[in-house]
Design an enzyme around this catalytic site. Structure first.
Site, PDB file in Angstrom:
ATOM      1  N   HIS A 166       2.981  12.377  -0.167  1.00  0.00           N
ATOM      2  CA  HIS A 166       3.466  12.845   1.144  1.00  0.00           C
ATOM      3  C   HIS A 166       3.577  14.368   1.191  1.00  0.00           C
ATOM      4  O   HIS A 166       4.667  14.913   1.002  1.00  0.00           O
ATOM      5  CB  HIS A 166       4.864  12.259   1.409  1.00  0.00           C
ATOM      6  CG  HIS A 166       4.860  10.808   1.717  1.00  0.00           C
ATOM      7  ND1 HIS A 166       4.916  10.311   2.998  1.00  0.00           N
ATOM      8  CD2 HIS A 166       4.803   9.739   0.912  1.00  0.00           C
ATOM      9  CE1 HIS A 166       4.899   8.990   2.965  1.00  0.00           C
ATOM     10  NE2 HIS A 166       4.837   8.618   1.711  1.00  0.00           N
ATOM     11  N   ARG A 201      -1.763  -1.374  -3.021  1.00  0.00           N
ATOM     12  CA  ARG A 201      -0.478  -1.016  -2.414  1.00  0.00           C
ATOM     13  C   ARG A 201       0.659  -1.152  -3.428  1.00  0.00           C
ATOM     14  O   ARG A 201       0.599  -1.992  -4.325  1.00  0.00           O
ATOM     15  CB  ARG A 201      -0.177  -1.940  -1.230  1.00  0.00           C
ATOM     16  CG  ARG A 201      -1.146  -1.759  -0.091  1.00  0.00           C
ATOM     17  CD  ARG A 201      -0.875  -2.743   1.018  1.00  0.00           C
ATOM     18  NE  ARG A 201       0.408  -2.491   1.656  1.00  0.00           N
ATOM     19  CZ  ARG A 201       1.010  -3.358   2.464  1.00  0.00           C
ATOM     20  NH1 ARG A 201       0.473  -4.526   2.712  1.00  0.00           N
ATOM     21  NH2 ARG A 201       2.158  -3.060   3.010  1.00  0.00           N
ATOM     22  N   ILE A 223       6.214   7.890  -2.467  1.00  0.00           N
ATOM     23  CA  ILE A 223       7.178   6.900  -1.971  1.00  0.00           C
ATOM     24  C   ILE A 223       6.467   5.553  -1.852  1.00  0.00           C
ATOM     25  O   ILE A 223       5.582   5.384  -1.013  1.00  0.00           O
ATOM     26  CB  ILE A 223       7.752   7.303  -0.593  1.00  0.00           C
ATOM     27  CG1 ILE A 223       8.408   8.689  -0.678  1.00  0.00           C
ATOM     28  CG2 ILE A 223       8.776   6.262  -0.111  1.00  0.00           C
ATOM     29  CD1 ILE A 223       8.827   9.258   0.664  1.00  0.00           C
ATOM     30  N   ARG A 224       6.832   4.631  -2.700  1.00  0.00           N
ATOM     31  CA  ARG A 224       6.176   3.307  -2.723  1.00  0.00           C
ATOM     32  C   ARG A 224       4.668   3.475  -2.531  1.00  0.00           C
ATOM     33  O   ARG A 224       4.032   2.875  -1.672  1.00  0.00           O
ATOM     34  CB  ARG A 224       6.801   2.383  -1.677  1.00  0.00           C
ATOM     35  CG  ARG A 224       8.331   2.308  -1.899  1.00  0.00           C
ATOM     36  CD  ARG A 224       9.023   1.079  -1.366  1.00  0.00           C
ATOM     37  NE  ARG A 224       8.682   0.787  -0.004  1.00  0.00           N
ATOM     38  CZ  ARG A 224       7.895  -0.219   0.385  1.00  0.00           C
ATOM     39  NH1 ARG A 224       7.381  -1.036  -0.477  1.00  0.00           N
ATOM     40  NH2 ARG A 224       7.664  -0.401   1.646  1.00  0.00           N
ATOM     41  N   GLY A 268       4.254   5.115   6.120  1.00  0.00           N
ATOM     42  CA  GLY A 268       5.035   4.085   6.812  1.00  0.00           C
ATOM     43  C   GLY A 268       4.733   2.769   6.112  1.00  0.00           C
ATOM     44  O   GLY A 268       4.662   2.734   4.892  1.00  0.00           O
ATOM     45  N   GLU A 269       4.509   1.724   6.859  1.00  0.00           N
ATOM     46  CA  GLU A 269       4.078   0.450   6.291  1.00  0.00           C
ATOM     47  C   GLU A 269       2.733   0.094   6.886  1.00  0.00           C
ATOM     48  O   GLU A 269       2.626  -0.132   8.097  1.00  0.00           O
ATOM     49  CB  GLU A 269       5.091  -0.663   6.623  1.00  0.00           C
ATOM     50  CG  GLU A 269       6.255  -0.740   5.666  1.00  0.00           C
ATOM     51  CD  GLU A 269       5.827  -0.944   4.201  1.00  0.00           C
ATOM     52  OE1 GLU A 269       6.465  -0.335   3.318  1.00  0.00           O
ATOM     53  OE2 GLU A 269       4.845  -1.683   3.947  1.00  0.00           O
ATOM     54  N   SER A 270       1.714   0.054   6.046  1.00  0.00           N
ATOM     55  CA  SER A 270       0.361  -0.142   6.581  1.00  0.00           C
ATOM     56  C   SER A 270       0.216  -1.491   7.296  1.00  0.00           C
ATOM     57  O   SER A 270      -0.470  -1.586   8.316  1.00  0.00           O
ATOM     58  CB  SER A 270      -0.675   0.013   5.471  1.00  0.00           C
ATOM     59  OG  SER A 270      -0.353  -0.813   4.378  1.00  0.00           O
ATOM     60  N   GLU A 278       3.743  16.276   3.609  1.00  0.00           N
ATOM     61  CA  GLU A 278       4.629  16.712   4.708  1.00  0.00           C
ATOM     62  C   GLU A 278       6.083  16.797   4.259  1.00  0.00           C
ATOM     63  O   GLU A 278       6.916  17.365   4.966  1.00  0.00           O
ATOM     64  CB  GLU A 278       4.467  15.777   5.927  1.00  0.00           C
ATOM     65  CG  GLU A 278       5.126  14.405   5.832  1.00  0.00           C
ATOM     66  CD  GLU A 278       4.416  13.398   4.923  1.00  0.00           C
ATOM     67  OE1 GLU A 278       3.436  13.775   4.250  1.00  0.00           O
ATOM     68  OE2 GLU A 278       4.860  12.237   4.877  1.00  0.00           O
ATOM     69  N   CYS A 327      -0.489   8.208   2.377  1.00  0.00           N
ATOM     70  CA  CYS A 327       0.184   7.001   1.898  1.00  0.00           C
ATOM     71  C   CYS A 327      -0.250   5.762   2.700  1.00  0.00           C
ATOM     72  O   CYS A 327      -1.372   5.321   2.525  1.00  0.00           O
ATOM     73  CB  CYS A 327       1.693   7.228   1.896  1.00  0.00           C
ATOM     74  SG  CYS A 327       2.512   6.174   0.709  1.00  0.00           S
TER      75      CYS A 327
HETATM   76  N1  GLN Z   1       4.091   0.861   0.662  1.00  0.00           N
HETATM   77  C1  GLN Z   1       3.551   1.239   1.937  1.00  0.00           C
HETATM   78  C2  GLN Z   1       2.364   0.353   2.305  1.00  0.00           C
HETATM   79  O1  GLN Z   1       1.930  -0.416   1.524  1.00  0.00           O
HETATM   80  C3  GLN Z   1       3.164   2.703   1.942  1.00  0.00           C
HETATM   81  C4  GLN Z   1       4.370   3.560   1.680  1.00  0.00           C
HETATM   82  C5  GLN Z   1       4.358   4.882   2.376  1.00  0.00           C
HETATM   83  O2  GLN Z   1       3.596   5.118   3.307  1.00  0.00           O
HETATM   84  N2  GLN Z   1       5.276   5.731   1.977  1.00  0.00           N
HETATM   85  O3  GLN Z   1       1.870   0.418   3.372  1.00  0.00           O
END
Ligand code: GLN
Length: 190
Positions: A165, A103, A129-130, A46-48, A167, A76
């Protein structure tokens, strides 16, 4: 065994499905009180930074106590949360794994990709993913999977973190590995 999946934000449902397929009893954790009812926890992607906001001080403190005591797997953004040191930008970590994580380390161009890595020496698909990059692995932290030169799955005791990921791939091996760790942790009463 009750496995919680932190369900504040991000792709928690894909973890829930995979864990249920593997026979775990899954609890979607939305409130700090629910930590008392689970034996192990998955912190999804997600987004930390958003996780930190949604957790607030109290939630962060409860989560910190949990991850020090019980088996936890962060993927992630979850991996970022478990680290001792976070860069780009700097933000608080739970300190459960002595690693430094950068990140969004792969830049825009290969922002998201599916690559082949090695898990315990065997090839495995990895969805990034990112993704963050693990830039430093502290003493006592084992590298369990790699992609190229990078450590992408690391472990200390019953704490596990992946920059990818698992999952989102069809392969259940990484979740199986975590459930095994969690079972062992439970038997030892930790
Ligand atoms: N870029 C997100 C972060 O810095 C992590 C990306 C992800 O969980 N797929 O939190």
């Amino acid at each position: 065994m009750g496995v919680g999946v932190l369900a504040l934000q991000g792709d928690f449902d894909a973890h829930r499905r995979r864990l249920e397929e593997l026979g775990a009893e899954v609890v979607l954790v939305k409130k700090p009180e629910q930590f008392d009812a689970i034996d192990a926890l998955v912190i999804p992607g997600g987004e930390s930074g958003t996780f930190l906001k949604l957790l607030g001080e109290n939630g962060f403190a409860k989560l910190k106590d949990f991850v020090r005591a019980k088996p936890t797997f962060g993927t992630c953004a979850g991996c970022i949360l478990l680290a001792t040191e976070v860069e780009n930008p700097k933000q608080a970590g739970l300190g459960a794994l002595d690693i430094t994580v950068r990140r969004n380390a792969y830049g825009r161009q290969i922002d998201s990709s599916i690559r082949a890595g090695l898990f315990l020496g065997d090839p495995i698909e990895m969805v990034f993913i990112r993704a963050p990059r693990i830039e430093r692995v502290g003493a006592g932290v084992e590298v369990i999977a790699t992609e190229g030169q990078d450590a992408v799955l690391v472990r200390k005791g019953s704490t596990l973190a992946a920059t990818f990921h698992p999952e989102l791939s069809d392969d259940p091996r990484i979740h199986q590995y975590f459930l095994q760790i969690a079972e062992n942790g439970k038997r030892q009463g930790s």
